[in-house]
Scaffold this motif. Structure first.
Motif, short mmCIF file in Angstrom:
data_model
loop_
_atom_site.label_atom_id
_atom_site.label_comp_id
_atom_site.label_asym_id
_atom_site.label_seq_id
_atom_site.Cartn_x
_atom_site.Cartn_y
_atom_site.Cartn_z
N TYR A 1 0.82 -1.22 0.00
CA TYR A 1 0.00 0.00 0.00
C TYR A 1 0.85 1.27 0.00
N ARG A 2 2.02 1.19 -0.60
CA ARG A 2 2.84 2.39 -0.77
C ARG A 2 2.34 3.16 -2.00
N LEU A 3 2.60 4.45 -2.01
CA LEU A 3 2.16 5.28 -3.12
C LEU A 3 3.02 5.02 -4.35
N ILE A 4 2.39 4.76 -5.49
CA ILE A 4 3.10 4.49 -6.73
C ILE A 4 3.06 5.68 -7.67
N LYS A 5 1.89 6.28 -7.81
CA LYS A 5 1.73 7.35 -8.80
C LYS A 5 0.66 8.32 -8.34
N THR A 6 0.92 9.61 -8.55
CA THR A 6 -0.06 10.66 -8.28
C THR A 6 -0.39 11.36 -9.58
N LEU A 7 -1.65 11.41 -9.93
CA LEU A 7 -2.13 12.09 -11.14
C LEU A 7 -2.74 13.42 -10.71
N ALA A 8 -2.05 14.50 -11.05
CA ALA A 8 -2.43 15.81 -10.54
C ALA A 8 -2.78 16.78 -11.65
N SER A 9 -3.40 16.31 -12.71
CA SER A 9 -3.72 17.18 -13.84
C SER A 9 -5.03 17.92 -13.67
N HIS A 10 -5.85 17.52 -12.69
CA HIS A 10 -7.15 18.16 -12.50
C HIS A 10 -7.02 19.41 -11.62
N GLU A 11 -7.94 20.33 -11.82
CA GLU A 11 -7.92 21.58 -11.08
C GLU A 11 -9.07 21.71 -10.10
N ASN A 12 -9.91 20.69 -10.01
CA ASN A 12 -11.05 20.76 -9.11
C ASN A 12 -11.35 19.37 -8.58
N LYS A 13 -12.46 19.21 -7.89
CA LYS A 13 -12.81 17.95 -7.26
C LYS A 13 -12.95 16.83 -8.28
N VAL A 14 -12.45 15.65 -7.93
CA VAL A 14 -12.63 14.46 -8.75
C VAL A 14 -13.74 13.63 -8.11
N PHE A 15 -14.84 13.48 -8.81
CA PHE A 15 -16.01 12.79 -8.27
C PHE A 15 -16.04 11.30 -8.59
N CYS A 16 -15.32 10.86 -9.61
CA CYS A 16 -15.42 9.46 -10.02
C CYS A 16 -14.16 9.07 -10.78
N ALA A 17 -13.85 7.79 -10.77
CA ALA A 17 -12.71 7.26 -11.50
C ALA A 17 -12.93 5.77 -11.70
N ASP A 18 -12.27 5.20 -12.72
CA ASP A 18 -12.45 3.77 -12.99
C ASP A 18 -11.27 3.22 -13.76
N PHE A 19 -10.95 1.95 -13.51
CA PHE A 19 -9.97 1.20 -14.29
C PHE A 19 -10.68 0.49 -15.43
N ALA A 20 -10.04 0.43 -16.59
CA ALA A 20 -10.52 -0.46 -17.64
C ALA A 20 -10.22 -1.89 -17.22
N PRO A 21 -11.02 -2.86 -17.67
CA PRO A 21 -10.79 -4.27 -17.27
C PRO A 21 -9.40 -4.77 -17.61
N ALA A 22 -8.77 -4.24 -18.67
CA ALA A 22 -7.42 -4.66 -19.02
C ALA A 22 -6.38 -4.03 -18.13
N ALA A 23 -6.81 -3.15 -17.19
CA ALA A 23 -5.92 -2.49 -16.23
C ALA A 23 -4.88 -1.62 -16.91
N ALA A 24 -5.16 -1.16 -18.12
CA ALA A 24 -4.21 -0.31 -18.82
C ALA A 24 -4.69 1.12 -18.94
N VAL A 25 -5.94 1.35 -18.63
CA VAL A 25 -6.50 2.68 -18.80
C VAL A 25 -7.28 3.06 -17.55
N LEU A 26 -7.21 4.32 -17.19
CA LEU A 26 -7.95 4.84 -16.05
C LEU A 26 -8.69 6.08 -16.51
N ALA A 27 -9.97 6.18 -16.16
CA ALA A 27 -10.76 7.37 -16.52
C ALA A 27 -11.21 8.04 -15.24
N ASP A 28 -11.31 9.35 -15.29
CA ASP A 28 -11.77 10.08 -14.11
C ASP A 28 -12.60 11.26 -14.56
N GLY A 29 -13.52 11.66 -13.70
CA GLY A 29 -14.38 12.80 -13.99
C GLY A 29 -14.09 13.90 -13.00
#
Length: 561
Positions: free
Chosen positions: A479-507
């Motif tokens: 449970y160590r931190l691997i990666k931080t995605l900090a491209s958003h400028e406001n609240k992130v309400f949702c996120a999901d992994f693709a089943p192939a575990a290669a893509v992540l989407a966030d709103g």
């Protein structure tokens, strides 16, 4: 010339004056509450409540809330209370809660509520579905326990998969709605991304091109949750599904028709899905073709079922308050929904009948997640508790107690014995269901955590998104931190992994009132993505797409497990 006429206040001024007086009274009450001193011993607090003629406890009330209620009673009834007499109530030696008969005996009997006739059939079907899957999962666990080399190889694969997430980079960003995005989820074959917003619209995108396939209005109010049917698959080319499920290695720009796959194309409708241990799963039994592709929940308390073209098939009504999250059972025959009416419900997809209305939370149920085997469900409530339910018997197996504030999400790991919960207290907790206790606490954000999800194939890593605008990836082992995605400028309400575990989407809540859905991409196990993908920037009413995608093939590492 002097006059003695007096002019009264206008109606608007009177309303403002009354509102001001009300606010001042509330401020004064809060000041008195802060200055009021009450015992910290919960036994004494209950004795004082009983002496004042108040209930000693309310449904779902905890010690801190009970103490705050006593302080408010003292502040509001200050003039009529004799505090010296109240002190004598709790001070004399030998004055115990048992002597004052303040606590009723705690019930230990397990009780059941009679269900509809279809509930028994649903429980039997879930048992028949989950038992073979559980057997395969346990056989794999025993194999890894007995074979040291296989176990080491499996752990190395988990570490490699987790470390590969360090290469994650932004692939594309697209304007998805005019209001904040409430939910997003990839389809089981990763060929589509569904997004729901506060405007009540459901949009479906093609992840590779960020092209909007269709959009429909779910409700005049806010959309609160969505979920793809676990057997849904979109077929639009002989190699399309293979490309998407194995890392999205090719970039398709051609538009194709979308149809529903009933699992008769040689891969049981699940593409190259793997079992919980990362090895190829056995073929699942043939399923009855279902046109259902998506389920949504909205602020009106309705759950709606949709086909792949955006046509509403059924509207499931029964909740008496707003609906929160929705989730399909892995078998695909049932869908669960949480609600502000303090219950979660299990619906039959074919008939639209509610087969189970489950109580157990004292505050709204915000999320429902299913065990990979389909045998258990985890409900997360704003009462700060998570509950594990056995869907085959209806019993509450475990209470996940430890969060300080309400829960917003829950998810099971692929190994079946870990579950993660997160919410308003800014922490994510990983629970060991075998020991029935918290395994690890991740204090990873400075604001409420909106999403916490395990990677579905092996549980090699987990992802959290937060109102602090960050999405973080954590190792599934330590449970160590691997990666931080900090491209958003406001609240992130949702996120999901693709089943192939290669893509992540966030709103995210975007600027200028426009809401963006972002997609991050990474190379993992055989397929690598080099360079930056597609970035969308709003300029007027158009979206400018800059393409810089380069895909390369990497050799897959062999494993003895």
């Amino acid at each position: 010339m002097e006059t003695s006429e007096t002019y009264g206040l206008t109606e608007a001024s009177l309303r403002d004056k009354e509102q001001q007086e009300k606010v001042l009274k509330e401020f004064e009450l809060q000041r008195k509450i802060r200055q009021t001193v009450v015992p910290t011993d919960d036994v004494k607090v209950r004795i004082l409540l009983r002496h004042l003629g108040e209930p000693i406890t309310l449904f779902g009330e905890r010690e801190m809330e009970r103490r705050e209620r006593l302080k408010k009673l003292f502040a509001t009834r200050e003039s009529e209370l004799d505090f010296s007499a109240l002190t004598n109530v709790i001070e004399p030696p030998g004055s115990t809660l048992a002597d004052s008969d303040a606590l009723p005996p705690r019930p230990t009997e397990i009780f059941y509520t009679e269900g509809i006739p279809g509930l028994r059939a649903a429980r039997l079907a879930i048992a028949e579905y989950s038992l073979p899957r559980a057997q395969r999962r346990l056989d794999l666990a025993r194999h890894l326990y007995a074979d040291v080399e296989a176990s080491k190889s499996f752990l190395r694969r988990m570490d490699t998969a987790a470390q590969s997430m360090r290469e994650m980079s932004e692939f594309c960003s697209e304007i998805a709605g005019a209001r904040p995005l409430a939910a997003c989820q990839f389809s089981p074959d990763a060929s589509m991304l569904a997004v729901g917003d506060w405007d009540g619209c459901l949009s479906v995108f093609e992840p590779l091109t960020c092209r909007k396939l269709w959009q429909t209005r779910v409700s005049s109010n806010r959309l609160t949750g969505l979920s793809w049917h676990p057997l849904f698959s979109a077929i639009d080319g002989s190699s399309r599904r293979s490309d998407v499920r194995h890392g999205l290695s090719h970039h398709h720009n051609n538009s194709n028709d979308i149809s529903h796959d009933n699992g008769n194309n040689g891969d049981d409708g699940l593409g190259s899905r793997r079992s919980e241990g990362g090895v190829p799963a056995q073929a699942t039994p043939p399923q009855t073709p279902r046109p259902v592709a998506l389920a949504t929940g909205d602020l009106d308390g309705r759950v709606k079922l949709w086909d792949a073209a955006g046509h509403c098939l059924k509207s499931l009504e029964g909740h008496t308050a707003r609906c929160t999250g929705v989730s399909f059972h892995p078998m695909g025959a049932h869908v669960a929904s949480g609600s502000y009416d303090l219950t979660w419900r299990l619906w039959d997809v074919d008939t639209g009948v509610c087969v189970l209305e489950q109580e157990g939370h004292s505050r709204p149920v915000y999320s429902v997640a299913f065990h990979p085997d389909g045998s258990l469900a985890c409900s997360a409530g704003l009462d700060a508790y998570g509950r594990i339910w056995d869907l085959r018997t209806g019993r509450s197996l475990c209470l996940l107690e430890g969060h300080l504030q309400g829960l917003l999400c829950a998810d099971f790991a692929a190994d079946g014995w870990r579950v993660v919960t997160a919410g308003l207290d800014r922490t994510a907790r990983v629970w060991d269901l075998r020991k029935r206790k918290c395994l690890y606490t991740i204090p990873g954000h400075v604001a409420a955590i909106s999403t916490a999800k395990f990677e579905k194939e092996t549980g090699s890593f987990l992802m959290t998104s937060s109102y602090d605008g960050l999405v973080k990836i954590w190792s599934g082992r330590d449970y160590r931190l691997i990666k931080t995605l900090a491209s958003h400028e406001n609240k992130v309400f949702c996120a999901d992994f693709a089943p192939a575990a290669a893509v992540l989407a966030d709103g995210v809540v975007g600027r200028r009132g426009a809401e963006e859905v972002g997609i991050e991409e990474v190379g993992i196990e055989g397929v690598g993505i080099e360079g930056v993908g597609i970035k969308g920037e709003k300029e007027g009413d158009d979206v400018i797409m800059g393409k810089g995608l380069s895909a390369t093939q990497r050799p897959s590492s062999s494993s003895s497990s």
